[in-house]
Design a protein around this motif. Structure first.
Motif, mmCIF file in Angstrom:
data_model
loop_
_atom_site.group_PDB
_atom_site.id
_atom_site.type_symbol
_atom_site.label_atom_id
_atom_site.label_comp_id
_atom_site.label_asym_id
_atom_site.label_seq_id
_atom_site.Cartn_x
_atom_site.Cartn_y
_atom_site.Cartn_z
ATOM 1 N N ALA A 1 -7.063 4.531 2.745
ATOM 2 C CA ALA A 1 -8.016 3.670 2.957
ATOM 3 C C ALA A 1 -9.439 3.729 1.859
ATOM 4 C CB ALA A 1 -8.870 3.530 4.310
ATOM 5 N N ARG A 2 -9.580 4.906 1.180
ATOM 6 C CA ARG A 2 -10.344 5.353 0.126
ATOM 7 C C ARG A 2 -9.953 5.165 -0.982
ATOM 8 N NH1 ARG A 2 -14.363 10.318 2.386
ATOM 9 N NH2 ARG A 2 -14.932 9.307 4.292
ATOM 10 N N GLY A 3 -8.743 4.740 -1.348
ATOM 11 C CA GLY A 3 -8.104 4.381 -2.593
ATOM 12 C C GLY A 3 -7.534 5.615 -3.453
ATOM 13 N N LYS A 4 -7.426 6.574 -2.735
ATOM 14 C CA LYS A 4 -6.668 7.678 -3.087
ATOM 15 C C LYS A 4 -5.197 7.531 -2.978
ATOM 16 C CE LYS A 4 -10.569 9.876 -3.957
ATOM 17 N NZ LYS A 4 -11.125 9.794 -4.874
ATOM 18 N N ARG B 1 1.044 -1.229 0.099
ATOM 19 C CA ARG B 1 0.100 -0.069 0.092
ATOM 20 C C ARG B 1 0.900 1.070 -0.148
ATOM 21 N NH1 ARG B 1 -5.082 -0.723 0.200
ATOM 22 N NH2 ARG B 1 -5.720 1.274 0.731
ATOM 23 N N GLU B 2 2.212 0.984 0.089
ATOM 24 C CA GLU B 2 2.985 2.154 0.146
ATOM 25 C C GLU B 2 4.463 1.906 -0.195
ATOM 26 O OE1 GLU B 2 4.696 3.318 4.339
ATOM 27 O OE2 GLU B 2 2.580 3.254 4.129
ATOM 28 N N LEU B 3 5.018 2.972 -1.027
ATOM 29 C CA LEU B 3 6.573 2.857 -1.091
ATOM 30 C C LEU B 3 7.343 4.129 -0.952
ATOM 31 C CD1 LEU B 3 7.568 4.175 -4.442
ATOM 32 C CD2 LEU B 3 5.817 2.584 -5.079
#
Length: 48
Positions: A40-43, A23-25
């Motif tokens: 969490a909202r996909g942004k 979910r991150e980099l």
């Protein structure tokens, strides 16, 4: 260069390819670290 050919296309990459299932980099630019993450909202959010 042929003036009628226009600018070269901008490269495009799917976020899923960059994150490889996560979910991150971290992106390093000019020795600075930036974090790209999916909320969490996909942004997408890019922070320093």
């Amino acid at each position: 260069m042929d003036p009628t050919s226009g600018p070269p296309p901008v490269p495009a990459v799917e976020v899923q390819e960059l994150l490889k299932g996560g979910r991150e980099l971290v992106i390093i630019h000019n020795d600075e670290r930036y974090r790209l993450r999916i909320t969490a909202r996909g942004k997408l959010i890019l922070t320093k």
